[in-house]
Design a protein around this motif. Structure first.
Motif, PDB file in Angstrom:
ATOM      1  N   GLY A  33      10.766  13.029  27.759  1.00 19.17           N
ATOM      2  CA  GLY A  33      10.245  13.653  28.968  1.00 19.17           C
ATOM      3  C   GLY A  33      11.303  13.837  30.030  1.00 19.17           C
ATOM      4  O   GLY A  33      12.279  14.543  29.843  1.00 19.17           O
ATOM      5  N   GLU A  34      11.141  13.133  31.139  1.00 20.93           N
ATOM      6  CA  GLU A  34      12.022  13.285  32.288  1.00 20.93           C
ATOM      7  C   GLU A  34      13.216  12.329  32.200  1.00 20.93           C
ATOM      8  O   GLU A  34      13.060  11.163  31.838  1.00 20.93           O
ATOM      9  CB  GLU A  34      11.215  12.986  33.559  1.00 20.93           C
ATOM     10  N   VAL A  35      14.413  12.835  32.541  1.00 22.58           N
ATOM     11  CA  VAL A  35      15.612  12.006  32.568  1.00 22.58           C
ATOM     12  C   VAL A  35      16.283  12.145  33.933  1.00 22.58           C
ATOM     13  O   VAL A  35      16.076  13.115  34.656  1.00 22.58           O
ATOM     14  CB  VAL A  35      16.619  12.380  31.450  1.00 22.58           C
ATOM     15  N   ASP A  36      17.093  11.161  34.273  1.00 26.87           N
ATOM     16  CA  ASP A  36      17.845  11.153  35.520  1.00 26.87           C
ATOM     17  C   ASP A  36      19.293  11.471  35.186  1.00 26.87           C
ATOM     18  O   ASP A  36      19.888  10.824  34.317  1.00 26.87           O
ATOM     19  CB  ASP A  36      17.719   9.764  36.163  1.00 26.87           C
ATOM     20  N   LEU A  37      19.867  12.483  35.843  1.00 22.48           N
ATOM     21  CA  LEU A  37      21.255  12.869  35.613  1.00 22.48           C
ATOM     22  C   LEU A  37      22.083  12.399  36.802  1.00 22.48           C
ATOM     23  O   LEU A  37      21.803  12.773  37.940  1.00 22.48           O
ATOM     24  CB  LEU A  37      21.387  14.383  35.461  1.00 22.48           C
ATOM     25  N   GLN A  38      23.103  11.578  36.536  1.00 22.41           N
ATOM     26  CA  GLN A  38      23.949  11.058  37.607  1.00 22.41           C
ATOM     27  C   GLN A  38      25.405  11.437  37.339  1.00 22.41           C
ATOM     28  O   GLN A  38      25.981  11.004  36.337  1.00 22.41           O
ATOM     29  CB  GLN A  38      23.825   9.537  37.703  1.00 22.41           C
ATOM     30  N   PRO A  39      25.993  12.249  38.232  1.00 17.92           N
ATOM     31  CA  PRO A  39      27.414  12.563  38.071  1.00 17.92           C
ATOM     32  C   PRO A  39      28.256  11.319  38.343  1.00 17.92           C
ATOM     33  O   PRO A  39      27.979  10.563  39.267  1.00 17.92           O
ATOM     34  CB  PRO A  39      27.684  13.621  39.134  1.00 17.92           C
ATOM     35  N   THR A  40      29.247  11.069  37.514  1.00 15.95           N
ATOM     36  CA  THR A  40      30.178   9.953  37.692  1.00 15.95           C
ATOM     37  C   THR A  40      31.592  10.508  37.569  1.00 15.95           C
ATOM     38  O   THR A  40      31.780  11.624  37.062  1.00 15.95           O
ATOM     39  CB  THR A  40      29.956   8.850  36.632  1.00 15.95           C
ATOM     40  N   PRO A  41      32.603   9.762  37.988  1.00 18.05           N
ATOM     41  CA  PRO A  41      33.984  10.238  37.820  1.00 18.05           C
ATOM     42  C   PRO A  41      34.351  10.482  36.355  1.00 18.05           C
ATOM     43  O   PRO A  41      35.167  11.342  36.045  1.00 18.05           O
ATOM     44  CB  PRO A  41      34.835   9.104  38.408  1.00 18.05           C
ATOM     45  N   GLU A  42      33.698   9.748  35.447  1.00 15.91           N
ATOM     46  CA  GLU A  42      34.005   9.894  34.021  1.00 15.91           C
ATOM     47  C   GLU A  42      33.224  11.016  33.355  1.00 15.91           C
ATOM     48  O   GLU A  42      33.564  11.459  32.273  1.00 15.91           O
ATOM     49  CB  GLU A  42      33.712   8.585  33.263  1.00 15.91           C
ATOM     50  N   GLY A  43      32.135  11.454  33.947  1.00 16.22           N
ATOM     51  CA  GLY A  43      31.306  12.489  33.337  1.00 16.22           C
ATOM     52  C   GLY A  43      29.879  12.399  33.840  1.00 16.22           C
ATOM     53  O   GLY A  43      29.627  11.934  34.951  1.00 16.22           O
ATOM     54  N   LEU A  44      28.955  12.790  33.027  1.00 14.72           N
ATOM     55  CA  LEU A  44      27.541  12.834  33.402  1.00 14.72           C
ATOM     56  C   LEU A  44      26.804  11.688  32.720  1.00 14.72           C
ATOM     57  O   LEU A  44      26.856  11.543  31.501  1.00 14.72           O
ATOM     58  CB  LEU A  44      26.942  14.176  32.950  1.00 14.72           C
ATOM     59  N   LEU A  45      26.104  10.874  33.506  1.00 12.20           N
ATOM     60  CA  LEU A  45      25.318   9.771  32.983  1.00 12.20           C
ATOM     61  C   LEU A  45      23.866  10.225  32.877  1.00 12.20           C
ATOM     62  O   LEU A  45      23.297  10.715  33.855  1.00 12.20           O
ATOM     63  CB  LEU A  45      25.428   8.554  33.908  1.00 12.20           C
ATOM     64  N   ILE A  46      23.280  10.083  31.694  1.00 12.04           N
ATOM     65  CA  ILE A  46      21.883  10.469  31.457  1.00 12.04           C
ATOM     66  C   ILE A  46      21.088   9.190  31.250  1.00 12.04           C
ATOM     67  O   ILE A  46      21.382   8.407  30.352  1.00 12.04           O
ATOM     68  CB  ILE A  46      21.751  11.375  30.219  1.00 12.04           C
ATOM     69  N   LYS A  47      20.082   8.973  32.126  1.00 14.41           N
ATOM     70  CA  LYS A  47      19.268   7.758  32.043  1.00 14.41           C
ATOM     71  C   LYS A  47      17.797   8.134  31.968  1.00 14.41           C
ATOM     72  O   LYS A  47      17.382   9.132  32.554  1.00 14.41           O
ATOM     73  CB  LYS A  47      19.498   6.887  33.281  1.00 14.41           C
TER      74      LYS A  47
END
Length: 91
Positions: A33-47
């Motif tokens: 369903g729904e995921v949280d996308l967090q930009p980080t210095p290393e790339g994109l974090l998907i939680k």
């Protein structure tokens, strides 16, 4: 713990690009369903988005009582067993 690198492709869908994640990753990280996308210095974090579980009726009643409310009284106001028996079950 070291994780193996997994490659995925960006694909065009209309005017947007999407990424298709392997089923193994979706299951391992509980992504539905729904995921949280967090930009980080290393790339994109998907939680995964974790929504709070619904309270049980008992927990909700206890919470209402602790706040000084009497939910059962409000819900049953004006209700009497006798009136129900006299009106609802007539043939």
């Amino acid at each position: 713990m070291a994780f193996a690198s997994v490659k995925a492709h960006l694909i065009w869908i209309g005017n947007s690009q999407e990424i298709v994640l392997p089923k193994m990753l979706l299951q391992q990280y509980h992504l539905t369903g729904e995921v949280d996308l967090q930009p980080t210095p290393e790339g994109l974090l998907i939680k995964p988005v974790v929504k709070p579980r619904r309270q049980t009726w008992d927990a909700r009643f206890q919470q209402a009582i602790a706040q000084g409310q009497a939910p059962e009284g409000e819900l049953l106001e004006g209700f009497s067993d006798e009136a129900f028996e006299e009106t609802e079950w007539q043939r």
